[in-house]
Design a protein around this motif. Sequence first.
Motif, PDB file in Angstrom:
ATOM      1  N   ARG A 226       0.827  -1.199   0.000  1.00  0.00           N
ATOM      2  CA  ARG A 226       0.000   0.000   0.000  1.00  0.00           C
ATOM      3  C   ARG A 226       0.864   1.254   0.000  1.00  0.00           C
ATOM      4  NH1 ARG A 226      -4.121   0.622   4.834  1.00  0.00           N
ATOM      5  NH2 ARG A 226      -2.211   1.141   5.941  1.00  0.00           N
ATOM      6  N   ILE A 227       0.567   2.167  -0.934  1.00  0.00           N
ATOM      7  CA  ILE A 227       1.337   3.389  -1.054  1.00  0.00           C
ATOM      8  C   ILE A 227       1.039   4.306   0.128  1.00  0.00           C
ATOM      9  CG2 ILE A 227       1.755   5.447  -2.446  1.00  0.00           C
ATOM     10  CD1 ILE A 227       2.837   2.898  -3.665  1.00  0.00           C
ATOM     11  N   ARG A 228       2.096   4.803   0.723  1.00  0.00           N
ATOM     12  CA  ARG A 228       1.970   5.686   1.878  1.00  0.00           C
ATOM     13  C   ARG A 228       2.398   7.101   1.468  1.00  0.00           C
ATOM     14  NH1 ARG A 228       2.857   5.637   7.670  1.00  0.00           N
ATOM     15  NH2 ARG A 228       4.018   7.485   8.306  1.00  0.00           N
ATOM     16  N   GLY A 229       1.625   8.084   1.901  1.00  0.00           N
ATOM     17  CA  GLY A 229       1.966   9.465   1.597  1.00  0.00           C
ATOM     18  C   GLY A 229       2.726  10.109   2.743  1.00  0.00           C
ATOM     19  N   GLY A 230       3.505  11.149   2.431  1.00  0.00           N
ATOM     20  CA  GLY A 230       4.243  11.861   3.461  1.00  0.00           C
ATOM     21  C   GLY A 230       3.896  13.331   3.484  1.00  0.00           C
ATOM     22  N   SER A 231       2.771  13.699   2.845  1.00  0.00           N
ATOM     23  CA  SER A 231       2.397  15.106   2.727  1.00  0.00           C
ATOM     24  C   SER A 231       1.852  15.649   4.036  1.00  0.00           C
ATOM     25  CB  SER A 231       1.342  15.292   1.633  1.00  0.00           C
ATOM     26  OG  SER A 231       1.869  14.970   0.375  1.00  0.00           O
ATOM     27  N   THR A 232       2.203  16.883   4.327  1.00  0.00           N
ATOM     28  CA  THR A 232       1.669  17.575   5.488  1.00  0.00           C
ATOM     29  C   THR A 232       0.332  18.221   5.133  1.00  0.00           C
ATOM     30  OG1 THR A 232       2.743  19.651   4.885  1.00  0.00           O
ATOM     31  CG2 THR A 232       4.014  18.121   6.256  1.00  0.00           C
ATOM     32  N   ILE A 233      -0.352  18.739   6.145  1.00  0.00           N
ATOM     33  CA  ILE A 233      -1.578  19.486   5.897  1.00  0.00           C
ATOM     34  C   ILE A 233      -1.285  20.703   5.026  1.00  0.00           C
ATOM     35  CG2 ILE A 233      -3.253  21.016   7.042  1.00  0.00           C
ATOM     36  CD1 ILE A 233      -3.432  18.897   9.276  1.00  0.00           C
ATOM     37  N   SER A 234      -0.149  21.336   5.227  1.00  0.00           N
ATOM     38  CA  SER A 234       0.230  22.494   4.411  1.00  0.00           C
ATOM     39  C   SER A 234       0.381  22.108   2.946  1.00  0.00           C
ATOM     40  CB  SER A 234       1.540  23.097   4.935  1.00  0.00           C
ATOM     41  OG  SER A 234       1.417  23.494   6.274  1.00  0.00           O
ATOM     42  N   GLN A 235       1.054  20.990   2.680  1.00  0.00           N
ATOM     43  CA  GLN A 235       1.218  20.530   1.306  1.00  0.00           C
ATOM     44  C   GLN A 235      -0.121  20.169   0.675  1.00  0.00           C
ATOM     45  OE1 GLN A 235       4.533  17.758   2.684  1.00  0.00           O
ATOM     46  NE2 GLN A 235       5.080  18.023   0.535  1.00  0.00           N
ATOM     47  N   GLN A 236      -0.970  19.507   1.439  1.00  0.00           N
ATOM     48  CA  GLN A 236      -2.282  19.135   0.906  1.00  0.00           C
ATOM     49  C   GLN A 236      -3.126  20.369   0.603  1.00  0.00           C
ATOM     50  OE1 GLN A 236      -4.229  15.831   3.093  1.00  0.00           O
ATOM     51  NE2 GLN A 236      -2.266  15.580   4.121  1.00  0.00           N
ATOM     52  N   THR A 237      -3.008  21.389   1.447  1.00  0.00           N
ATOM     53  CA  THR A 237      -3.737  22.627   1.214  1.00  0.00           C
ATOM     54  C   THR A 237      -3.246  23.300  -0.049  1.00  0.00           C
ATOM     55  OG1 THR A 237      -3.994  22.923   3.609  1.00  0.00           O
ATOM     56  CG2 THR A 237      -4.400  24.849   2.220  1.00  0.00           C
ATOM     57  N   ALA A 238      -1.934  23.375  -0.216  1.00  0.00           N
ATOM     58  CA  ALA A 238      -1.358  23.981  -1.418  1.00  0.00           C
ATOM     59  C   ALA A 238      -1.824  23.251  -2.670  1.00  0.00           C
ATOM     60  CB  ALA A 238       0.172  23.961  -1.326  1.00  0.00           C
ATOM     61  N   LYS A 239      -1.810  21.934  -2.634  1.00  0.00           N
ATOM     62  CA  LYS A 239      -2.249  21.140  -3.784  1.00  0.00           C
ATOM     63  C   LYS A 239      -3.733  21.361  -4.053  1.00  0.00           C
ATOM     64  CE  LYS A 239      -3.240  16.872  -3.107  1.00  0.00           C
ATOM     65  NZ  LYS A 239      -3.151  15.436  -2.789  1.00  0.00           N
ATOM     66  N   ASN A 240      -4.556  21.287  -3.008  1.00  0.00           N
ATOM     67  CA  ASN A 240      -6.002  21.385  -3.185  1.00  0.00           C
ATOM     68  C   ASN A 240      -6.433  22.747  -3.721  1.00  0.00           C
ATOM     69  OD1 ASN A 240      -6.472  18.770  -2.291  1.00  0.00           O
ATOM     70  ND2 ASN A 240      -6.814  19.380  -0.172  1.00  0.00           N
ATOM     71  N   VAL A 241      -5.795  23.800  -3.260  1.00  0.00           N
ATOM     72  CA  VAL A 241      -6.235  25.154  -3.634  1.00  0.00           C
ATOM     73  C   VAL A 241      -5.680  25.587  -4.989  1.00  0.00           C
ATOM     74  CG1 VAL A 241      -6.149  27.601  -3.002  1.00  0.00           C
ATOM     75  CG2 VAL A 241      -6.529  25.871  -1.239  1.00  0.00           C
ATOM     76  N   PHE A 242      -4.406  25.327  -5.238  1.00  0.00           N
ATOM     77  CA  PHE A 242      -3.746  25.923  -6.397  1.00  0.00           C
ATOM     78  C   PHE A 242      -3.470  24.955  -7.548  1.00  0.00           C
ATOM     79  CE2 PHE A 242      -2.431  28.378  -2.629  1.00  0.00           C
ATOM     80  CZ  PHE A 242      -2.915  29.623  -2.993  1.00  0.00           C
ATOM     81  N   LEU A 243      -3.562  23.656  -7.281  1.00  0.00           N
ATOM     82  CA  LEU A 243      -3.121  22.691  -8.283  1.00  0.00           C
ATOM     83  C   LEU A 243      -4.192  21.649  -8.570  1.00  0.00           C
ATOM     84  CD1 LEU A 243       0.488  22.354  -6.836  1.00  0.00           C
ATOM     85  CD2 LEU A 243      -0.211  23.709  -8.823  1.00  0.00           C
ATOM     86  N   TRP A 244      -3.776  20.495  -9.010  1.00  0.00           N
ATOM     87  CA  TRP A 244      -4.666  19.419  -9.397  1.00  0.00           C
ATOM     88  C   TRP A 244      -4.215  18.130  -8.722  1.00  0.00           C
ATOM     89  CZ3 TRP A 244      -0.968  21.885 -12.242  1.00  0.00           C
ATOM     90  CH2 TRP A 244       0.104  21.117 -12.671  1.00  0.00           C
ATOM     91  N   GLN A 245      -5.080  17.130  -8.751  1.00  0.00           N
ATOM     92  CA  GLN A 245      -4.745  15.851  -8.150  1.00  0.00           C
ATOM     93  C   GLN A 245      -3.802  15.083  -9.081  1.00  0.00           C
ATOM     94  OE1 GLN A 245      -5.823  15.152  -4.988  1.00  0.00           O
ATOM     95  NE2 GLN A 245      -6.748  17.182  -5.088  1.00  0.00           N
ATOM     96  N   GLY A 246      -3.124  14.101  -8.534  1.00  0.00           N
ATOM     97  CA  GLY A 246      -2.193  13.319  -9.338  1.00  0.00           C
ATOM     98  C   GLY A 246      -0.771  13.597  -8.931  1.00  0.00           C
ATOM     99  N   GLY A 247       0.138  12.786  -9.446  1.00  0.00           N
ATOM    100  CA  GLY A 247       1.536  12.898  -9.056  1.00  0.00           C
ATOM    101  C   GLY A 247       2.381  13.560 -10.126  1.00  0.00           C
ATOM    102  N   GLY A 248       3.628  13.147 -10.172  1.00  0.00           N
ATOM    103  CA  GLY A 248       4.558  13.725 -11.124  1.00  0.00           C
ATOM    104  C   GLY A 248       5.457  14.748 -10.467  1.00  0.00           C
ATOM    105  N   PHE A 249       6.696  14.791 -10.928  1.00  0.00           N
ATOM    106  CA  PHE A 249       7.682  15.689 -10.328  1.00  0.00           C
ATOM    107  C   PHE A 249       7.332  17.158 -10.556  1.00  0.00           C
ATOM    108  CE2 PHE A 249      10.283  11.792 -10.804  1.00  0.00           C
ATOM    109  CZ  PHE A 249      10.652  11.638  -9.471  1.00  0.00           C
TER     110      PHE A 249
END
Length: 223
Positions: free
Chosen positions: A94-117
Amino acid sequence: MALRLAIFIAKFILWFVGISLALVLLFKFVPPPATATMLLDENGYTKEWRPLSGIDRNMVGAVIAAEDGKFCTHDGFDREAIEQAMRENAKGGRIRGGSTISQQTAKNVFLWQGGGFFRKGLEAWFTFLIELLWGKERIMEVYLNVAETGIGTYGVEAGAQRYFQQSAASLSPIQAARIAVNLPLPKKRSVLNPQGWLRRHGNSVAAQVSIVRRDGLDSCIYG
């Protein structure tokens, strides 16, 4: 040719920095109207903004316990958690994430779901900006209002109304924990009738809510 390319790159960087700074400063004071995740949700979206002062402290404690125990002490990045996630993911399973609440907030507000460098790089940039310009209270407030809490449901207020027919202003530790442990997979996990590991995990998080308060793990929000 090389000079023209260098000028173009320099202008692009300045443009990107200016736009991203403007957006971060705007959303420091104005609720984000919608996110890419909401707009792309095939189920549509239901949301209702609620200021942090109108969200039960149990909800804050639950997401800290479930998602990011070092929220008040890190600079937006929990390097130890990231390294641990990389080690565990390298083993498979099972893939485990290491994102903080701050990182998740940044992704949710300004970006899109999914990975990639590329997206992760943008996420790091916006995480740095919101930590610098918003502060912890605003980050938590926005996170609790934009996080997906169920199918077509965003924010803990909409989640509380959906699952418990009440406001997020008054949630018990177990109610808050049920919502919190649902956040990583809101379309697949059950809030009202969790089973097995998910039920045990929710009970564990509910028990930790008082510990978060006792140990001051939410002190950057409540002083």
